[in-house]
Design an enzyme around this catalytic site. Structure first.
Site, PDB file in Angstrom:
ATOM      1  N   TYR A  54       0.834  -1.204   0.000  1.00  0.00           N
ATOM      2  CA  TYR A  54       0.000   0.000   0.000  1.00  0.00           C
ATOM      3  C   TYR A  54       0.870   1.256   0.000  1.00  0.00           C
ATOM      4  O   TYR A  54       1.806   1.385   0.790  1.00  0.00           O
ATOM      5  CB  TYR A  54      -0.935   0.023   1.217  1.00  0.00           C
ATOM      6  N   GLY A  61      -6.643   4.799  -0.691  1.00  0.00           N
ATOM      7  CA  GLY A  61      -7.985   4.854  -0.138  1.00  0.00           C
ATOM      8  C   GLY A  61      -8.832   3.713  -0.668  1.00  0.00           C
ATOM      9  O   GLY A  61      -8.433   2.538  -0.628  1.00  0.00           O
ATOM     10  N   HIS A  84      -5.635  15.725  -5.029  1.00  0.00           N
ATOM     11  CA  HIS A  84      -5.984  16.030  -3.634  1.00  0.00           C
ATOM     12  C   HIS A  84      -5.854  17.523  -3.319  1.00  0.00           C
ATOM     13  O   HIS A  84      -6.338  17.978  -2.284  1.00  0.00           O
ATOM     14  CB  HIS A  84      -5.091  15.227  -2.682  1.00  0.00           C
ATOM     15  N   ASN A 197      -0.276  12.841   4.322  1.00  0.00           N
ATOM     16  CA  ASN A 197      -0.964  12.090   5.377  1.00  0.00           C
ATOM     17  C   ASN A 197      -0.567  12.561   6.760  1.00  0.00           C
ATOM     18  O   ASN A 197       0.323  11.997   7.380  1.00  0.00           O
ATOM     19  CB  ASN A 197      -0.585  10.605   5.246  1.00  0.00           C
ATOM     20  N   ARG A 285     -16.235  37.175  42.021  1.00  0.00           N
ATOM     21  CA  ARG A 285     -15.727  36.279  43.064  1.00  0.00           C
ATOM     22  C   ARG A 285     -15.196  34.967  42.503  1.00  0.00           C
ATOM     23  O   ARG A 285     -14.244  34.386  43.039  1.00  0.00           O
ATOM     24  CB  ARG A 285     -16.866  35.994  44.054  1.00  0.00           C
TER      25      ARG A 285
END
Length: 512
Positions: A54, A61, A84, A197, A285
């Site tokens: 891969y 993907g 992309h 990535n 306060r």
């Protein structure tokens, strides 16, 4: 010029700020170059084998099942960057893009990505040349990391797309690289994927937000103390022994800061009539409790950032034993959560500051101050609409506090079916930090005017120093109505530039 050396073990938040905001020069350590070369040898060996791996010899993907032949792999890496780089909307700020690029370089230099040393060096060269890729607001789902923003940066490395030069002019990236003697990279196996990535954009924005919020939380302690003083409140609630029995670190630090500002005040504990005030309102306060909870949220966010800075976020990763393994480390959830937490805390800090401002302006609750701190109430409206502006900012802060990380939307044909939305969390936090600065500036404007209207009573030395400094910065004091926007802008610049904290620390020493 300051130089940041990138090694294999990550970088610090200070390094990120130096490069993103300070324009620091970037160098690769010899250790990093050696690690890059060693990891690349592993990738090259796998690329030569017939077995699909891969990111090396497959698609990406939902398309990861296709084996890519060797003659198409360079095209594959170019294509992933081009396809992309699909962002839209306004340009992202220069400091965010520089942080994004630098943090990606940090992971590349870890030796776990398989990128060649020359690609890493080109990344450093682009940063050092002051070339900033054009990155757009929309395109990242925070998983697999900040894909579209990082792709626009990788496109610049290839000499494609648009980038901003050191002169601030946007031009074709290829022209800018050529002018600075930088050769565009020809991506090889895995390199396109490795450049895209990561959680780098959301992490960079987290680091910058933490730096800004560190100043703003100190500023909020100061303005809370000034409001307490202007309202003739009691500083007894700030006593260390009271905060020691509820030992949240941030709470104790905020109380100590307020007490330091109020030291020597002639206003605290006074009343405009004979009826003693047993307690101040919650917004006065409980200021240390609210600001302190935000400080502790920051401490957790800082821990997450430090862990992420020490991480190598990529998919797949090259392991020391020679394996190249897929993983889910690119998921932005750890960073997205704390980005959202910080937006919640910032909204609450802005909300309590606005309540104190409103109290200063209300003659029924301000213990003797004129309505709206006006010079001639009725003829003059005073700071009435300044509080409207502050209220509008607070309402916007509440909307920005809605968590992005609780959302998810599937993508990539349901392969990426749960995403972090961390980029969106980071973008809205940046807006929240800007708005919080303005809210604190308006409280500062109101509180300093109110203190000056307390004739016959002497404020604390630190308060006097603030009033002198803010007036010298162009923020005018009490008087008839005038064009308020320039005063508010000057107060905003005073807080944003850290001058409020500096004025106090010149008297008190360093705040916590």
């Amino acid at each position: 010029m300051h130089t940041v050396v990138v090694g294999t073990s990550g970088v610090t938040a200070s390094d990120v700020l130096a490069v993103a905001r300070g324009g620091a020069r970037v160098e690769l350590s010899a250790e990093a170059v050696a690690a890059l070369a060693a990891a690349r040898e592993i990738v090259d060996a796998l690329a030569a084998k017939p077995d699909p791996v891969y990111g090396v010899s497959t698609g990406f993907g939902a398309l990861a099942t296709r084996h890519i032949s060797q003659e198409l792999r360079a095209q594959l890496q170019r294509n992933i960057v081009r396809s992309h780089a699909a962002g839209m909307g306004p340009r992202v700020e220069r400091e965010v893009v520089r942080a994004l690029m630098f943090l990606r370089l940090k992971t590349v230099c870890s030796g776990h990505t398989g990128v060649r040393p020359e690609v890493a060096q080109t990344m450093a060269d682009v940063l050092n040349a002051g070339i900033t890729p054009v990155v757009h607001e929309y395109g990242s789902l925070g998983c697999s990391g900040d894909l579209a923003p990082l792709s626009h940066c990788a496109l610049t490395l290839m000499g494609e797309g648009d980038a901003e030069g050191p002169d601030g002019v946007v031009r074709p990236a290829g022209e800018l690289l050529a002018e600075h003697g930088i050769q565009p990279v020809e991506l090889r196996e895995k390199e396109g994927l490795a450049l895209l990535n990561g959680t780098d954009g959301m992490l960079g924005m987290l680091i910058m937000a933490l730096a800004d919020l560190d100043t703003l939380y100190k500023s909020a302690d100061v303005t809370a103390a000034l409001s307490l003083e202007a309202l003739l409140g009691t500083d007894k609630v700030l006593a260390p022994e009271l905060h020691a029995i509820r030992p949240h670190p941030g709470q104790g630090a905020s109380a100590a800061n307020m007490l330091a500002v109020l030291k020597g005040s002639g206003l605290t504990g006074h009343h405009q009539d004979d009826a003693p005030r047993v307690q101040d309102a919650y917004s006065v306060r409980c200021a240390p409790q609210v600001a302190g909870a935000g400080r502790d949220t920051m401490a957790h966010a800082r821990l997450v950032a430090e862990r992420e800075l020490a991480s190598a976020v990529d998919n797949p990763v090259v392991l020391p034993d020679g394996r190249v393994e897929s993983n889910g480390n690119f998921h932005g959830a750890p960073v997205a959560y704390v980005l959202d937490f910080l937006a919640v805390a910032a909204a609450d800090l802005g909300s309590i500051a606005e309540r104190r401002t409103d109290r200063l302006l209300d003659k029924n609750r301000s213990h003797g101050l004129p309505p709206f701190l006006a010079d001639d109430a009725g003829v003059d409206s005073g700071l009435m609409i300044a509080q409207y502006t502050q209220a509008a900012l607070v309402s916007e802060m509440k909307r920005l506090a809605v968590p992005a990380s609780a959302d998810s939307i599937p993508s990539s044909a349901m392969q990426e079916d749960h995403v972090s939305m961390g980029w969106s969390a980071a973008r809205k936090l940046r807006t929240a930090v800007d708005n919080l600065t303005r809210i604190i500036a308006i409280e500062l404007y109101a509180a300093t005017r109110a203190i000056e209207l307390r004739e016959g009573l002497t404020p604390a030395p630190a308060s006097r120093a603030v009033i002198e400094a803010v007036r010298a910065a162009g923020v005018q004091g009490p008087g008839p109505d005038r064009f308020l926007a320039p005063d508010l802008a000057a107060a905003d610049a005073f807080v944003r530039g850290g001058h409020l904290v500096a004025a106090v620390e010149a008297v008190t020493g360093p705040l916590q």
